[in-house]
Design a protein around this motif. Sequence first.
Motif, PDB file in Angstrom:
ATOM      1  N   PRO A   9      73.604  49.750  47.757  1.00  0.00           N
ATOM      2  CA  PRO A   9      72.243  49.297  48.070  1.00  0.00           C
ATOM      3  C   PRO A   9      71.179  50.136  47.371  1.00  0.00           C
ATOM      4  CG  PRO A   9      73.513  49.675  50.075  1.00  0.00           C
ATOM      5  CD  PRO A   9      74.324  50.201  48.939  1.00  0.00           C
ATOM      6  N   TYR A  10      70.143  49.460  46.911  1.00  0.00           N
ATOM      7  CA  TYR A  10      69.000  50.140  46.314  1.00  0.00           C
ATOM      8  C   TYR A  10      68.012  50.427  47.434  1.00  0.00           C
ATOM      9  CZ  TYR A  10      65.197  51.412  43.251  1.00  0.00           C
ATOM     10  OH  TYR A  10      64.194  52.105  42.627  1.00  0.00           O
ATOM     11  N   LYS A  11      67.697  51.716  47.624  1.00  0.00           N
ATOM     12  CA  LYS A  11      66.827  52.128  48.721  1.00  0.00           C
ATOM     13  C   LYS A  11      65.422  52.497  48.276  1.00  0.00           C
ATOM     14  CE  LYS A  11      70.834  53.822  51.193  1.00  0.00           C
ATOM     15  NZ  LYS A  11      71.556  54.974  51.680  1.00  0.00           N
ATOM     16  N   GLY A  12      65.172  52.410  46.967  1.00  0.00           N
ATOM     17  CA  GLY A  12      63.837  52.710  46.468  1.00  0.00           C
ATOM     18  C   GLY A  12      63.685  54.110  45.926  1.00  0.00           C
ATOM     19  N   ASP A  13      64.775  54.854  45.814  1.00  0.00           N
ATOM     20  CA  ASP A  13      64.653  56.248  45.372  1.00  0.00           C
ATOM     21  C   ASP A  13      65.436  56.554  44.100  1.00  0.00           C
ATOM     22  OD1 ASP A  13      67.131  55.892  46.500  1.00  0.00           O
ATOM     23  OD2 ASP A  13      67.065  57.681  47.758  1.00  0.00           O
ATOM     24  N   GLU A  14      65.843  55.517  43.375  1.00  0.00           N
ATOM     25  CA  GLU A  14      66.611  55.711  42.141  1.00  0.00           C
ATOM     26  C   GLU A  14      65.997  54.877  41.020  1.00  0.00           C
ATOM     27  OE1 GLU A  14      70.716  54.836  42.897  1.00  0.00           O
ATOM     28  OE2 GLU A  14      70.781  56.142  44.641  1.00  0.00           O
ATOM     29  N   ASP A  15      66.597  54.964  39.854  1.00  0.00           N
ATOM     30  CA  ASP A  15      66.120  54.241  38.678  1.00  0.00           C
ATOM     31  C   ASP A  15      66.281  52.732  38.888  1.00  0.00           C
ATOM     32  OD1 ASP A  15      65.842  53.015  36.152  1.00  0.00           O
ATOM     33  OD2 ASP A  15      66.606  54.776  35.117  1.00  0.00           O
ATOM     34  N   PRO A  16      65.167  51.973  38.905  1.00  0.00           N
ATOM     35  CA  PRO A  16      65.265  50.528  39.132  1.00  0.00           C
ATOM     36  C   PRO A  16      65.958  49.805  37.971  1.00  0.00           C
ATOM     37  CG  PRO A  16      63.029  51.121  38.532  1.00  0.00           C
ATOM     38  CD  PRO A  16      63.789  52.410  38.713  1.00  0.00           C
ATOM     39  N   ASP A  17      65.796  50.323  36.754  1.00  0.00           N
ATOM     40  CA  ASP A  17      66.447  49.699  35.594  1.00  0.00           C
ATOM     41  C   ASP A  17      67.961  49.778  35.720  1.00  0.00           C
ATOM     42  OD1 ASP A  17      63.985  49.081  34.292  1.00  0.00           O
ATOM     43  OD2 ASP A  17      63.867  51.165  33.625  1.00  0.00           O
ATOM     44  N   ARG A  18      68.443  50.914  36.201  1.00  0.00           N
ATOM     45  CA  ARG A  18      69.887  51.093  36.377  1.00  0.00           C
ATOM     46  C   ARG A  18      70.424  50.109  37.426  1.00  0.00           C
ATOM     47  NH1 ARG A  18      70.945  56.856  37.194  1.00  0.00           N
ATOM     48  NH2 ARG A  18      70.789  56.897  34.954  1.00  0.00           N
ATOM     49  N   HIS A  19      69.679  49.933  38.512  1.00  0.00           N
ATOM     50  CA  HIS A  19      70.117  48.990  39.555  1.00  0.00           C
ATOM     51  C   HIS A  19      70.129  47.559  39.015  1.00  0.00           C
ATOM     52  CE1 HIS A  19      70.929  47.512  43.559  1.00  0.00           C
ATOM     53  NE2 HIS A  19      69.943  46.644  43.422  1.00  0.00           N
ATOM     54  N   LEU A  20      69.082  47.191  38.288  1.00  0.00           N
ATOM     55  CA  LEU A  20      69.032  45.841  37.707  1.00  0.00           C
ATOM     56  C   LEU A  20      70.170  45.608  36.712  1.00  0.00           C
ATOM     57  CD1 LEU A  20      65.309  44.953  37.044  1.00  0.00           C
ATOM     58  CD2 LEU A  20      66.968  43.611  38.309  1.00  0.00           C
ATOM     59  N   LYS A  21      70.445  46.602  35.888  1.00  0.00           N
ATOM     60  CA  LYS A  21      71.524  46.478  34.903  1.00  0.00           C
ATOM     61  C   LYS A  21      72.869  46.292  35.611  1.00  0.00           C
ATOM     62  CE  LYS A  21      71.258  49.486  31.661  1.00  0.00           C
ATOM     63  NZ  LYS A  21      71.335  50.758  30.921  1.00  0.00           N
ATOM     64  N   SER A  25      58.743  52.007  39.154  1.00  0.00           N
ATOM     65  CA  SER A  25      58.740  52.613  37.818  1.00  0.00           C
ATOM     66  C   SER A  25      58.692  54.138  37.856  1.00  0.00           C
ATOM     67  CB  SER A  25      57.591  52.064  36.977  1.00  0.00           C
ATOM     68  OG  SER A  25      56.358  52.395  37.577  1.00  0.00           O
ATOM     69  N   SER A  26      58.118  54.709  38.901  1.00  0.00           N
ATOM     70  CA  SER A  26      58.056  56.171  38.985  1.00  0.00           C
ATOM     71  C   SER A  26      59.438  56.792  39.188  1.00  0.00           C
ATOM     72  CB  SER A  26      57.118  56.606  40.112  1.00  0.00           C
ATOM     73  OG  SER A  26      57.628  56.168  41.356  1.00  0.00           O
ATOM     74  N   ASN A  27      60.423  55.976  39.534  1.00  0.00           N
ATOM     75  CA  ASN A  27      61.785  56.479  39.731  1.00  0.00           C
ATOM     76  C   ASN A  27      62.664  56.328  38.490  1.00  0.00           C
ATOM     77  OD1 ASN A  27      61.128  57.026  42.391  1.00  0.00           O
ATOM     78  ND2 ASN A  27      61.885  55.075  43.131  1.00  0.00           N
ATOM     79  N   ARG A  28      62.086  55.854  37.415  1.00  0.00           N
ATOM     80  CA  ARG A  28      62.876  55.670  36.197  1.00  0.00           C
ATOM     81  C   ARG A  28      63.408  57.002  35.700  1.00  0.00           C
ATOM     82  NH1 ARG A  28      59.220  51.071  33.784  1.00  0.00           N
ATOM     83  NH2 ARG A  28      60.669  49.348  34.066  1.00  0.00           N
ATOM     84  N   SER A  29      64.623  56.962  35.187  1.00  0.00           N
ATOM     85  CA  SER A  29      65.222  58.164  34.599  1.00  0.00           C
ATOM     86  C   SER A  29      64.529  58.474  33.290  1.00  0.00           C
ATOM     87  CB  SER A  29      66.710  57.938  34.313  1.00  0.00           C
ATOM     88  OG  SER A  29      67.404  57.673  35.494  1.00  0.00           O
ATOM     89  N   ILE A  30      64.358  59.742  33.046  1.00  0.00           N
ATOM     90  CA  ILE A  30      63.788  60.156  31.766  1.00  0.00           C
ATOM     91  C   ILE A  30      64.913  60.125  30.748  1.00  0.00           C
ATOM     92  CG2 ILE A  30      62.736  62.073  30.498  1.00  0.00           C
ATOM     93  CD1 ILE A  30      61.478  62.927  33.196  1.00  0.00           C
ATOM     94  N   LYS A  31      64.701  59.359  29.701  1.00  0.00           N
ATOM     95  CA  LYS A  31      65.716  59.225  28.661  1.00  0.00           C
ATOM     96  C   LYS A  31      65.696  60.482  27.794  1.00  0.00           C
ATOM     97  CE  LYS A  31      66.469  54.895  29.835  1.00  0.00           C
ATOM     98  NZ  LYS A  31      66.702  54.812  31.225  1.00  0.00           N
TER      99      LYS A  31
END
Length: 164
Positions: A29-41, A96-102
């Motif tokens: 489950p996505y709880k709002g505290d991780e990278d949203p792009d990773r969850h979508l992928k 977006s503030s939870n996105r991982s820094i590449k």
Amino acid sequence: MTNISMSPFMNKIEWIDPPRKFTMPHFIPYKGDEDPDRHLKYYRSTMILYKNNNAFMCKNFTTTLQGEAQDWFHTLSPQSNQSFNELSFVFTKEYSSNRSIKMTSDHLFSIVKDPQETIRDYVKRFKVEKAKIVGCNEDIAIVAFRNRLPTEHPLFRKLIMREE
């Protein structure tokens, strides 16, 4: 026809039923505290067989949300969403503030061998950091690794000799 609920989905999405014999895959489950792009992928790759069923992709996505993210979903305006692309956009915008820094290959220059650290542990730690970099440049990785080795270490001399 009138709206059947206060759902953020347009009626054409809200009224769709899951495909016959559909079994819900396991999702973290996505709880709002991780990278949203990773969850979508992860969601898209798991649901690849249903990618052309836009309405189902929307409705099923909401079942992967939990806690703060589920609360956020219920704040969306009624009838405001008509596609999975729209839902993906507002979802990634919200988190977006939870996105991982590449990281780039240059990040490897910041990895320094601690004087008390064994070479084996340093190599392991370096490899872990290198694995986090998508498309890591091998030449840069080698130079970064070599530059952080103690010059008196035999591995350093071996790497230098290889270049000459």
